[in-house]
Design a protein around this motif. Structure first.
Motif, PDB file in Angstrom:
ATOM      1  N   LEU A   1      44.822 -10.380  26.041  1.00 59.79           N
ATOM      2  CA  LEU A   1      45.886  -9.381  26.079  1.00 59.79           C
ATOM      3  C   LEU A   1      45.769  -8.497  27.315  1.00 59.79           C
ATOM      4  CD1 LEU A   1      45.896  -8.569  22.272  1.00 59.79           C
ATOM      5  CD2 LEU A   1      47.802  -9.576  23.568  1.00 59.79           C
ATOM      6  N   GLY A   2      44.546  -8.152  27.709  1.00 59.35           N
ATOM      7  CA  GLY A   2      44.347  -7.356  28.919  1.00 59.35           C
ATOM      8  C   GLY A   2      44.761  -8.111  30.173  1.00 59.35           C
ATOM      9  N   CYS A   3      44.375  -9.371  30.264  1.00 56.50           N
ATOM     10  CA  CYS A   3      44.749 -10.190  31.424  1.00 56.50           C
ATOM     11  C   CYS A   3      46.258 -10.356  31.511  1.00 56.50           C
ATOM     12  CB  CYS A   3      44.086 -11.567  31.354  1.00 56.50           C
ATOM     13  SG  CYS A   3      42.329 -11.539  31.715  1.00 56.50           S
ATOM     14  N   GLU A   4      46.876 -10.606  30.369  1.00 61.19           N
ATOM     15  CA  GLU A   4      48.324 -10.783  30.314  1.00 61.19           C
ATOM     16  C   GLU A   4      49.045  -9.538  30.811  1.00 61.19           C
ATOM     17  OE1 GLU A   4      51.163 -10.808  26.527  1.00 61.19           O
ATOM     18  OE2 GLU A   4      49.952 -12.641  26.668  1.00 61.19           O
ATOM     19  N   HIS A   5      48.588  -8.376  30.375  1.00 63.93           N
ATOM     20  CA  HIS A   5      49.275  -7.136  30.734  1.00 63.93           C
ATOM     21  C   HIS A   5      48.960  -6.653  32.157  1.00 63.93           C
ATOM     22  CE1 HIS A   5      51.459  -3.441  30.163  1.00 63.93           C
ATOM     23  NE2 HIS A   5      50.430  -2.803  30.681  1.00 63.93           N
ATOM     24  N   PHE A   6      47.685  -6.762  32.562  1.00 65.92           N
ATOM     25  CA  PHE A   6      47.289  -6.199  33.846  1.00 65.92           C
ATOM     26  C   PHE A   6      47.200  -7.225  34.968  1.00 65.92           C
ATOM     27  CE2 PHE A   6      45.676  -3.117  30.713  1.00 65.92           C
ATOM     28  CZ  PHE A   6      46.373  -1.999  31.153  1.00 65.92           C
ATOM     29  N   GLY A   7      47.524  -8.485  34.690  1.00 63.85           N
ATOM     30  CA  GLY A   7      47.654  -9.491  35.737  1.00 63.85           C
ATOM     31  C   GLY A   7      46.371 -10.138  36.225  1.00 63.85           C
ATOM     32  N   TYR A   8      45.323 -10.104  35.442  1.00 60.72           N
ATOM     33  CA  TYR A   8      44.086 -10.788  35.825  1.00 60.72           C
ATOM     34  C   TYR A   8      44.136 -12.247  35.393  1.00 60.72           C
ATOM     35  CZ  TYR A   8      41.769  -6.339  36.787  1.00 60.72           C
ATOM     36  OH  TYR A   8      41.419  -5.132  37.310  1.00 60.72           O
ATOM     37  N   SER A   9      43.401 -13.087  36.128  1.00 61.82           N
ATOM     38  CA  SER A   9      43.125 -14.406  35.586  1.00 61.82           C
ATOM     39  C   SER A   9      42.003 -14.169  34.587  1.00 61.82           C
ATOM     40  CB  SER A   9      42.674 -15.374  36.686  1.00 61.82           C
ATOM     41  OG  SER A   9      41.388 -15.021  37.147  1.00 61.82           O
ATOM     42  N   ALA A  10      41.721 -15.121  33.751  1.00 67.32           N
ATOM     43  CA  ALA A  10      40.702 -14.912  32.719  1.00 67.32           C
ATOM     44  C   ALA A  10      39.296 -15.174  33.235  1.00 67.32           C
ATOM     45  CB  ALA A  10      41.008 -15.785  31.509  1.00 67.32           C
TER      46      ALA A  10
END
Length: 124
Positions: free
Chosen positions: A54-63
């Motif tokens: 959810l953090g990656c999805e919202h803040f644009g990080y790859s996992a």
């Protein structure tokens, strides 16, 4: 093997550097199967997976998680509970901080450090 899936999001509040999500930890989630026979418990690895995804999805990080810091599991999350997941973003340090709670009950928290965008092309 369980296919990773996200829980239902009941409500969300989105700010520039944080998101607050109210999640339903449905009793029929596959994650509860066999974890544990006496009392089903949401695995810590599932809680971490949800925070990362959810953090990656919202803040644009790859996992591409580089490190986990101050990871704590304070109380058990049981089937049928609703919990609030707050994820805060520190862009300068490329880190997310997360916490699962419900009112005064704190379930889990930690900090996720991501591989630097400069490291994306590094050999694996």
């Amino acid at each position: 093997m369980i296919k990773s899936s996200l829980p239902p999001i009941l409500t969300s509040q989105i700010g520039p550097d944080s998101i607050e999500l109210r999640l339903l930890v449905a009793a029929d989630l596959e994650y509860f199967n066999g974890h544990f026979p006496e009392q089903a418990v949401l695995p810590g690895v599932t809680q971490l997976d949800w925070a990362v995804r959810l953090g990656c999805e919202h803040f644009g990080y790859s996992a591409a998680v580089a490190n986990l810091e101050v990871l704590k599991f304070q109380q058990l999350i049981l089937p049928g509970q609703e919990v609030t997941l707050v994820i805060s973003h520190n862009a300068t340090k490329e880190k997310l901080t997360f916490a699962y709670s419900d009112g005064d009950h704190r379930y889990a928290s930690g900090r996720i450090s991501f591989a630097s965008k400069q490291d994306d092309g590094a050999a694996q």
